[in-house]
Scaffold this motif. Sequence first.
Motif, PDB file in Angstrom:
ATOM      1  N   UNK A   1       0.835  -1.200   0.000  1.00  0.00           N
ATOM      2  CA  UNK A   1       0.000   0.000   0.000  1.00  0.00           C
ATOM      3  C   UNK A   1       0.874   1.256   0.000  1.00  0.00           C
ATOM      4  N   UNK A   2       2.016   1.193   0.692  1.00  0.00           N
ATOM      5  CA  UNK A   2       2.940   2.326   0.694  1.00  0.00           C
ATOM      6  C   UNK A   2       3.521   2.529  -0.696  1.00  0.00           C
ATOM      7  N   UNK A   3       3.910   1.444  -1.340  1.00  0.00           N
ATOM      8  CA  UNK A   3       4.498   1.535  -2.671  1.00  0.00           C
ATOM      9  C   UNK A   3       3.543   2.095  -3.706  1.00  0.00           C
ATOM     10  N   UNK A   4       2.249   1.865  -3.517  1.00  0.00           N
ATOM     11  CA  UNK A   4       1.260   2.331  -4.480  1.00  0.00           C
ATOM     12  C   UNK A   4       1.172   3.851  -4.540  1.00  0.00           C
ATOM     13  N   UNK A   5       1.487   4.529  -3.429  1.00  0.00           N
ATOM     14  CA  UNK A   5       1.505   6.003  -3.483  1.00  0.00           C
ATOM     15  C   UNK A   5       2.922   6.558  -3.490  1.00  0.00           C
ATOM     16  N   UNK A   6       3.879   5.778  -2.937  1.00  0.00           N
ATOM     17  CA  UNK A   6       5.259   6.268  -2.888  1.00  0.00           C
ATOM     18  C   UNK A   6       5.895   6.295  -4.278  1.00  0.00           C
ATOM     19  N   UNK A   7       5.624   5.275  -5.084  1.00  0.00           N
ATOM     20  CA  UNK A   7       6.236   5.189  -6.413  1.00  0.00           C
ATOM     21  C   UNK A   7       5.816   6.348  -7.319  1.00  0.00           C
ATOM     22  N   UNK A   8       4.496   6.620  -7.485  1.00  0.00           N
ATOM     23  CA  UNK A   8       4.134   7.773  -8.317  1.00  0.00           C
ATOM     24  C   UNK A   8       4.598   9.102  -7.746  1.00  0.00           C
ATOM     25  N   UNK A   9       4.662   9.206  -6.411  1.00  0.00           N
ATOM     26  CA  UNK A   9       5.173  10.433  -5.799  1.00  0.00           C
ATOM     27  C   UNK A   9       6.652  10.622  -6.150  1.00  0.00           C
ATOM     28  N   UNK A  10       7.422   9.543  -6.065  1.00  0.00           N
ATOM     29  CA  UNK A  10       8.836   9.613  -6.421  1.00  0.00           C
ATOM     30  C   UNK A  10       9.003   9.959  -7.900  1.00  0.00           C
ATOM     31  N   UNK A  11       8.139   9.398  -8.742  1.00  0.00           N
ATOM     32  CA  UNK A  11       8.197   9.708 -10.181  1.00  0.00           C
ATOM     33  C   UNK A  11       8.041  11.202 -10.425  1.00  0.00           C
ATOM     34  N   UNK A  12       6.969  11.756  -9.862  1.00  0.00           N
ATOM     35  CA  UNK A  12       6.659  13.159 -10.108  1.00  0.00           C
ATOM     36  C   UNK A  12       7.720  14.089  -9.530  1.00  0.00           C
ATOM     37  N   UNK A  13       8.073  13.871  -8.259  1.00  0.00           N
ATOM     38  CA  UNK A  13       9.022  14.773  -7.608  1.00  0.00           C
ATOM     39  C   UNK A  13      10.397  14.711  -8.260  1.00  0.00           C
ATOM     40  N   UNK A  14      10.865  13.501  -8.562  1.00  0.00           N
ATOM     41  CA  UNK A  14      12.183  13.376  -9.181  1.00  0.00           C
ATOM     42  C   UNK A  14      12.187  13.997 -10.567  1.00  0.00           C
TER      43      UNK A  14
END
Length: 220
Positions: free
Chosen positions: A77-90
């Motif tokens: 569940x963490x990865x489901x929001x952490x991954x797109x957040x990392x995509x956008x911010x990076x």
Amino acid sequence: MNRRATPPSDDEAEPTVTDDWLTVPNLVTLLRFLLAPVFVWFMFRDEYWSALLTLIVLFSTDWIDGFLARRLNQISTVGQWLDPLADRLSLWVVVITVVLSGLAPLWLVFALVVPDLVLAGVMAIVYAGNPQMQVTRLGKARTAALMIGIPLLLFAESPFLQDSQPWYVAAVSILVLGAIGHILASLDYLVQGLQNAYRMRRAKLNPRSKADREAFLGSV
């Protein structure tokens, strides 16, 4: 999406989503966060070749974490929001950095960041959370264009190139396609999100309720 007429086989079984945040894919995603400031540091020291190598690793983690999540069945569940957040911010950090360095035109920031902010704002109002929309082919294509165009900009600065102009023109051309694709993909996701919210309300479901969203996604 149609439901299966028969139960899935073992090879086709749906992956299990866990609440465990300490997984290998999530560690790879966290590496993407850590590499972004390293990229910025190399860029402002004008060490473009080191920045390029860092960027290649940074962008590669976007594929690696997803591959590992599926391969190891460690979708969380963490990865489901952490991954797109990392995509956008990076991506924002990379784009803003190359623009500030003078390698990329200013319009690239507005073409990428503004649609993301508008989409995120509307989805936050409508869903009060992650609408969990599927990535489209257009979304994948624009990401690929951006992940090719930006490294090409840095490659054009390589000291061993006798004529960097063709590489720079190619990089900007690809970035134009990526920026256009980004705007169109953002509009597509916006329409999808609003349409799904409308369907949920017609089905007497609340788009702002996580349980209702999961029930709606399980029925389509």
